[in-house]
Design an enzyme around this catalytic site. Structure first.
Site, PDB file in Angstrom:
ATOM      1  N   ASP A  59      -7.557 -33.566   4.019  1.00 21.12           N
ATOM      2  CA  ASP A  59      -8.762 -33.217   4.769  1.00 21.12           C
ATOM      3  C   ASP A  59      -9.898 -34.084   4.213  1.00 21.12           C
ATOM      4  O   ASP A  59      -9.772 -34.715   3.158  1.00 21.12           O
ATOM      5  CB  ASP A  59      -9.067 -31.716   4.673  1.00 21.12           C
ATOM      6  CG  ASP A  59      -9.958 -31.258   5.829  1.00 21.12           C
ATOM      7  OD1 ASP A  59     -10.608 -32.118   6.466  1.00 21.12           O
ATOM      8  OD2 ASP A  59     -10.017 -30.042   6.102  1.00 21.12           O
TER       9      ASP A  59
HETATM   10  C1  BGC Z   1     -12.361 -30.526   8.782  1.00 20.55           C
HETATM   11  C2  BGC Z   1     -11.158 -31.073   9.526  1.00 20.55           C
HETATM   12  C3  BGC Z   1     -11.593 -32.172  10.434  1.00 20.55           C
HETATM   13  C4  BGC Z   1     -12.286 -33.252   9.604  1.00 20.55           C
HETATM   14  C5  BGC Z   1     -12.731 -34.452  10.431  1.00 20.55           C
HETATM   15  C6  BGC Z   1     -13.162 -31.623   8.098  1.00 20.55           C
HETATM   16  O1  BGC Z   1     -14.380 -31.131   7.650  1.00 20.55           O
HETATM   17  O2  BGC Z   1     -11.961 -29.556   7.863  1.00 20.55           O
HETATM   18  O3  BGC Z   1     -10.549 -30.053  10.259  1.00 20.55           O
HETATM   19  O4  BGC Z   1     -10.512 -32.675  11.153  1.00 20.55           O
HETATM   20  O5  BGC Z   1     -13.418 -32.686   8.983  1.00 20.55           O
HETATM   21  O6  BGC Z   1     -13.785 -34.141  11.262  1.00 20.55           O
END
Ligand code: BGC
Length: 887
Positions: free
Chosen positions: A672
């Site tokens: 993530d």
């Molecule tokens: C989130 C993810 C997301 C990523 C990109 C993160 O803060 O937890 O689910 O895909 O950002 O936007």
């Protein structure tokens, strides 16, 4: 270049969004059959939220849809068809609040047949919701409005629309006798208002059923004891002490009296009769068939659920568990359909993580009678048949992997080796050696002329590290790219969120939130949504969708429940499987996330989910297991949190042991965004891509670990293979898309529209619609990113002949302290400062040219436009419309 009109291109998807929204809304109450509204009913939308429906939640799941229809918009559409009308006294009295004079309410009551009140609740990632008034509970203002409506003699009936990001208090409903009908519409997407109106006036018969339990109070949920709120700023230990007893598994077993709306529940305008239930079983499967007849007066669809009641043995068990379900087609009155449900007998087993049954670390079917019921909801079950297990037996022998999961442990000879518990596959790899001295391009692999192994073996350590890091996004506000090793023909595949539709700066369809999608119990529809998102992805050159997300609704307050499906893993896993198949049918990769046990948001980077291995396997991992085995996603994202003390993204037993070893997952694994773990730890655990982009310090550390032998070159090669395979599967490779290459003419002018870039620095770059004749978008709002890194835009140029060129950038800004720096292949070659102080009302439409001259070498080069500021600490804002080279 004329911009594509996405509102036209995606029109069919808007219809899918509307259909899904109306199929997944759940009718919770309908006294005296107030709904559907009779012809000629005068409806009075009262209160703020009837005029501002929430389409979805915030954070990375926020979708920029071209429009959002609120309840009032939906009612107006129906009014146009003449079925019902909207009370103008109510519309005139709308004042953006829920506060009305008594006289106004009285007038609205007199001039209408029903009053509609909408209760909306927002939610977004990184923040949990609160068990407070105005969030989980009604606000004082909302309570006052219901009191006022109840008291007012002229108000006859109230219909409540629940526009919710997640389970919210509903205990107040029964205290207002005038509330006759309640429709749960969750966050229904951009077409929400129309879908609600379709149900209210009977164009659609509601058929959604709950995939979460609505209890009487927040503190009735067993997780509320340990959800940790308010929180402190150190590590958060979140004990999952309710174990497998999540949602209805808890309530039906221990506290049925605490439930208001049970799992699986939902009303219809029509009635269904079940008959002719047939039950058969063989060694491995149970088959049930059941006739469902529509015996009411409206056409409608019914969802039949199948629950197992397992015998009590050595392991604790909920009274019942969902094991299958099916939904009818639209049945006309008097029409019947036979539904078939089949259940794997192995899925009735429990995981023994203590050895209580005599079989440690195995899925065990304990002896006794397993009764199977068909049901219209968890409370209305009819016995279909039983199977008898005369001796406890092992269905699947595994090993304990998720209790103590330190990444590395010291061995007898003092070396650090991966900590593998039990029978997980060991990841000892030999270094790959390339079988040829010829340079292998990725296309050679695609054409079967070379192997992925050889392709990877020819790469240097730095190139391998580069492949295992995210790449710059190729569009403003993009999330990141993957691949991008141009010299070997690896394109830059773009990622974008998310669970409710594509998140871009250009308009895309906002579908209903996953908790609504789940309540459709309709895999075909979920597949269609996936397909629609995949189509939008491919049409806008996004190749990796950062969705579906399928963490379990452990607690109503989790800030991301609207991105997830259900409290039940079968519902979640099946829905995610359908979405993955739909997305990937279009050549776009789906990324299932967040693996795993990401069930709260406050301080998610520090949160430590303490869970028994049994609860992990039966509840929190089960949905992922289903989607990995059945949906075969090309990509998976790990979660921010720790599981039993080890970060998920650095958890070797989870990623290599369970995911790859037991479930045979072959896709890529990404982290993530900006999590707490270093890349080398993730590589050791089995992860492939560090998101969101290669920070120099991260790359340096990985290089250092390689030199110190903590990470081997062999391991790095294995880490890169799934990245290459991912790129090969996606459309970006088939399109042979390396982004625009701008040929700079040796005489005259070459103009490059600012949006025709191949990369931008990650977070702080947006796109604004261009008000000029050429339409399209400008690159805009540039500034330093969150890590105070300068923003930049990357172009690829192919210079016809070397020499000095005039360079004009057409920009607009309110900030005369910023300036542009130009780089060729990473080296600064020129800068352009200016003294333009805009006095225009909108300085971002006050365009001017900044001129400089620049020496260009001939041939193909990377050309970066850096946005710098004189004052180091300042953010700066600038819009760029085009860049022009002339000679
Ligand atoms: C989130 C993810 C997301 C990523 C990109 C993160 O803060 O937890 O689910 O895909 O950002 O936007």
């Amino acid at each position: 270049m004329k911009a594509v009109d996405y509102s036209v291109l995606f029109e069919d998807n808007f219809k899918v969004a509307r259909r899904c929204a109306s199929e997944g809304m759940v009718l919770l109450k309908n006294d005296n059959e107030l709904l559907p509204l009779k012809e000629g009913t005068v409806t009075a939308p009262v209160g703020r939220d009837c005029y501002n429906l929430l389409k979805g939640g915030g954070g990375s799941a926020d979708v920029r849809s071209p429009y959002v229809k609120s309840l009032i918009d939906g009612l107006r559409e129906i009014e146009d068809s003449g079925k019902i009308s909207v009370c103008s006294a109510a519309v005139d009295a709308y004042n953006e609040t829920n506060v009305y004079d008594d006289a106004v309410i009285d007038e609205i009551g007199r001039k209408s047949d029903v009053v509609l009140v909408t209760i909306s609740r927002f939610s977004e990632e990184a923040f949990d919701r609160k068990a407070e008034k105005g969030d989980y509970y009604l606000s004082n203002e909302e309570t006052a409005l219901f009191d006022q409506l109840q008291k007012c003699d002229s108000v006859k009936n109230i219909i409540v629309i629940l526009n919710l990001a997640g389970v919210t208090d509903t205990s107040w409903i029964e205290s207002y006798s005038k509330i006759k009908s309640v429709l749960l519409c969750w966050l229904p997407g951009m077409e929400g208002g129309s879908a609600i109106a379709d149900i209210l006036c009977g164009n659609v018969t509601p058929s959604g059923k709950l995939t979460d339990t609505f209890a009487k109070d927040y503190f009735d949920y067993p997780s509320s004891l340990t959800f940790v709120y308010p929180y402190n700023k150190t590590e958060q230990r979140v004990e999952y002490s309710e174990d497998i007893f999540v949602g209805y598994r808890y309530f039906e077993t221990f506290a049925p009296e605490k439930v208001i709306y049970p799992f699986g529940f939902g009303l219809s305008y029509t009635k269904f009769e079940y008959s002719n239930i047939k039950f058969e079983s063989d060694e491995s499967k149970i088959h049930i068939s059941i006739d469902v007849k529509n015996v009411g007066n409206f056409s409608g669809r019914e969802i039949v659920q199948a629950y197992v009641h397992a015998p009590l043995g050595e392991l604790a068990k909920p009274v019942c568990e969902l094991k299958g379900f099916a939904k009818t087609k639209l049945l006309e009155p008097n029409e019947s359909q036979t539904l078939d449900i089949s259940i794997d007998i192995a899925s009735l087993a429990s995981f023994d993580d203590t050895g209580a049954t005599g079989f440690l670390a195995a899925y065990v079917l304990e002896k006794g009678i397993y009764d199977i019921f068909v049901a219209s909801d968890v409370r209305n079950q009819i016995k279909a048949g039983s199977i008898y297990v005369d001796e406890t037996y092992v269905v699947e022998q595994l090993s304990l992997k998720l209790v103590n999961s330190a990444v590395m442990r010291m061995s007898q000879d003092g070396a650090l080796v991966p900590n593998v518990i039990g029978n997980a596959e060991l990841d000892e790899f030999n270094e790959l050696k390339c079988s040829t001295n010829e340079k292998i391009m990725l296309k050679d692999v695609a054409d079967g002329k070379a192997t992925v192994e050889d392709f990877v073996a020819q790469l240097s350590d730095d190139q391998l590290i580069e492949l295992c890091q995210a790449q710059p996004p190729a569009f403003p506000r993009g999330t990141a790219g993957v691949g991008n090793l141009r010299e070997f023909g690896v394109p830059n595949a773009q990622t974008a969120d998310g669970p409710l539709g594509l998140r871009k700066t250009t308009p895309t369809t906002c579908f209903p939130c996953p908790n609504l999608m789940a309540c459709t119990w309709d895999a075909e529809l979920q597949y269609e949504i996936g397909k629609a998102i995949g189509f939008e992805g491919i049409s806008t050159k996004i190749d990796i969708l950062l969705a579906p997300a399928l963490n379990i609704h452990r607690d109503p307050l989790c800030g991301r429940n609207f991105e997830y499906y259900s409290e039940d893993p079968l519902v979640s896993g099946n829905a995610a499987t359908a979405v993955v198949k739909g997305v990937q049918s279009q050549g776009m990769a789906a990324t299932v996330k967040h693996f795993a046990a990401n069930n709260k948001e406050n301080l998610r980077w520090l949160s430590n989910s303490l869970i028994s291995e049994r609860a992990l396997r039966e509840i929190y991992l089960k949905g992922f297991e289903i989607v990995v085995k059945q949906g075969k996603p090309w990509c998976l994202m790990t979660s921010y949190n720790m599981i039993n003390g080890t970060y998920a993204s650095a958890n070797h037993n989870l990623l290599t042991g369970v995911l790859r070893g037991e479930w045979k997952y072959e896709g890529a694994i990404m982290s993530d965004w900006r999590n707490s773990v270093r890349q080398f730890e993730e590589i050791l655990a089995g992860e492939n891509i560090k998101m969101p982009f290669g920070y120099p310090d991260e790359i340096a550390l990985t290089q250092e670990m390689l030199q110190r032998g903590v990470v081997t070159r062999a391991k790095l090669q294995q880490t890169a293979i799934p990245v290459i395979e991912l790129i090969l599967k996606t459309d970006v490779f088939k399109r042979n898309d390396f982004g625009p290459l701008h040929r700079i003419k040796s005489s005259g002018k070459t103009s490059i529209k600012a949006m025709n870039l191949t990369g931008v620095s990650a977070t702080w770059c947006a796109a604004h619609e261009c008000l000029d004749d050429d339409g399209g978008y400008n690159v805009a709002e540039l500034g330093k990113d969150r890590r105070k890194m300068d923003t930049y835009i990357i172009y690829r140029i192919d210079v016809e002949s070397a020499g000095k060129y005039e360079l004009n950038a057409r920009i607009a800004t309110a900030d005369d302290r910023c300036f542009l720096e130009y780089m060729i292949d990473g080296e600064k070659v020129a800068e352009a400062k200016f003294e333009h102080k805009s006095t225009a009302e909108n300085p971002y439409q006050d365009w001017f040219d900044v001129a400089t001259s620049i020496d260009l070498p001939s041939g193909e080069h990377r050309f970066d436009v850096m946005i710098r500021t004189i004052d180091e600490d300042d953010l700066n804002g600038i819009s760029i419309n085009r860049i022009e080279f002339s000679r």
